[in-house]
Motif scaffolding. Structure first.
Motif, PDB file in Angstrom:
ATOM      1  N   LEU A 133      32.599  39.664  41.970  1.00  0.00           N
ATOM      2  CA  LEU A 133      32.821  39.423  40.560  1.00  0.00           C
ATOM      3  C   LEU A 133      32.969  40.756  39.841  1.00  0.00           C
ATOM      4  CD1 LEU A 133      30.071  36.676  40.153  1.00  0.00           C
ATOM      5  CD2 LEU A 133      32.461  36.402  40.869  1.00  0.00           C
ATOM      6  N   ALA A 165      30.846  32.889  38.568  1.00  0.00           N
ATOM      7  CA  ALA A 165      31.792  33.749  37.855  1.00  0.00           C
ATOM      8  C   ALA A 165      31.576  33.674  36.355  1.00  0.00           C
ATOM      9  CB  ALA A 165      33.229  33.357  38.214  1.00  0.00           C
ATOM     10  N   THR A 170      32.586  37.154  34.347  1.00  0.00           N
ATOM     11  CA  THR A 170      33.605  37.730  35.222  1.00  0.00           C
ATOM     12  C   THR A 170      34.988  37.676  34.577  1.00  0.00           C
ATOM     13  OG1 THR A 170      32.340  36.997  37.145  1.00  0.00           O
ATOM     14  CG2 THR A 170      34.663  37.550  37.503  1.00  0.00           C
ATOM     15  N   LEU A 173      38.155  38.164  39.846  1.00  0.00           N
ATOM     16  CA  LEU A 173      37.416  37.654  41.008  1.00  0.00           C
ATOM     17  C   LEU A 173      38.213  37.892  42.280  1.00  0.00           C
ATOM     18  CD1 LEU A 173      35.496  34.312  41.248  1.00  0.00           C
ATOM     19  CD2 LEU A 173      37.186  34.844  43.010  1.00  0.00           C
ATOM     20  N   CYS A 201      40.548  29.438  39.022  1.00  0.00           N
ATOM     21  CA  CYS A 201      40.553  30.658  38.214  1.00  0.00           C
ATOM     22  C   CYS A 201      41.569  30.562  37.079  1.00  0.00           C
ATOM     23  CB  CYS A 201      40.851  31.874  39.089  1.00  0.00           C
ATOM     24  SG  CYS A 201      39.464  32.417  40.114  1.00  0.00           S
ATOM     25  N   ILE A 206      40.434  33.385  34.582  1.00  0.00           N
ATOM     26  CA  ILE A 206      39.899  34.496  35.365  1.00  0.00           C
ATOM     27  C   ILE A 206      40.989  34.934  36.341  1.00  0.00           C
ATOM     28  CG2 ILE A 206      38.195  35.144  37.126  1.00  0.00           C
ATOM     29  CD1 ILE A 206      36.276  33.130  35.831  1.00  0.00           C
TER      30      ILE A 206
END
Length: 228
Positions: A133, A165, A170, A173, A201, A206
């Motif tokens: 992370l 996460a 985060t 990742l 994600c 992310i």
């Protein structure tokens, strides 16, 4: 009026519960030290006791840390064990202040991720799946093993990955796992897992940087292979 024990306070006012809810920065010095000593005296609770001691130190933790054990034991409710705890806490604070912050490794490339994770995974005889992370500068926040499995595959829960996460704030990742067989060829399960993580994600906004397969001496990168 009888003194109320801290356990009788409203839950939002209790130091331990307050720390869990709001974090340590929300607590006063007296509240933080009260958590360490646990209790006060029959006449006053731990927070009130520490407020009184700190007041005698001009509310200076530096002055508190210079007190001796006998000086602290002069306060009703402070025995030898509590005096030692208070001075130990002050000493830890001083030592932390003297240390330089630990440098977070930059894991912005597959090679850097491999070099960081290879020592942990090179001798494993079963597969392990790890997530890394990172913040927006590719600096590692934390790494976490999310699965420890068999010789040929691991079972990974995407929900656990995304929960960790989010909890770590985060921004980027990466994932990696080892192949004890030494083969760098991704399996169909590896491909499906990579796609699932990428989709999760994307939903959480992310950046999924890479999924790396690690063997003892080489690696396969989905990103470098143009598959992420």
């Amino acid at each position: 009026m009888d003194k109320l024990n801290i356990s009788q306070w409203a839950e939002e006012d209790r130091p331990r519960e307050k720390l869990m809810r709001l974090g340590p920065t929300a607590l006063s010095d007296a509240e933080l030290i009260a958590i360490l000593i646990g209790s006060g005296s029959p006449k006053e609770d731990a927070v009130t006791l520490m407020k009184r001691i700190l007041a005698d130190c001009n509310n200076s933790l530096n002055t508190l840390g210079k007190m001796s054990i006998p000086e602290l034991m002069q306060y009703n409710g402070v025995g030898e064990a509590k005096a030692i705890t208070i001075l130990a806490a002050c000493e830890l604070g001083k030592r932390r202040q003297m240390e330089t912050p630990e440098e977070r490794p930059d894991l912005g490339t597959a090679t850097r991720i491999y070099n960081h994770m290879h020592p942990l995974m090179q001798d494993l005889d079963v597969e392990e799946f790890w997530i890394l992370l990172m913040n927006q500068n590719y600096r590692l926040i934390k790494k976490l093993r999310v699965s420890h499995g068999g010789i040929t595959e691991v079972s990974v829960d995407i929900r656990i990955i995304m929960r960790e996460a989010v909890l770590a704030n985060t921004t980027i990742l990466a994932a990696c796992h080892n192949h004890p067989s030494g083969s760098l060829r991704p399996s169909k399960q590896d491909d499906a897992l990579t796609n699932s993580i990428k989709a999760a994600c994307d939903v959480m906004r992310i950046k999924f940087l890479d999924h790396i397969i690690i063997t003892d001496g080489a690696y396969y990168s989905y990103h470098e292979s143009g598959r992420i």
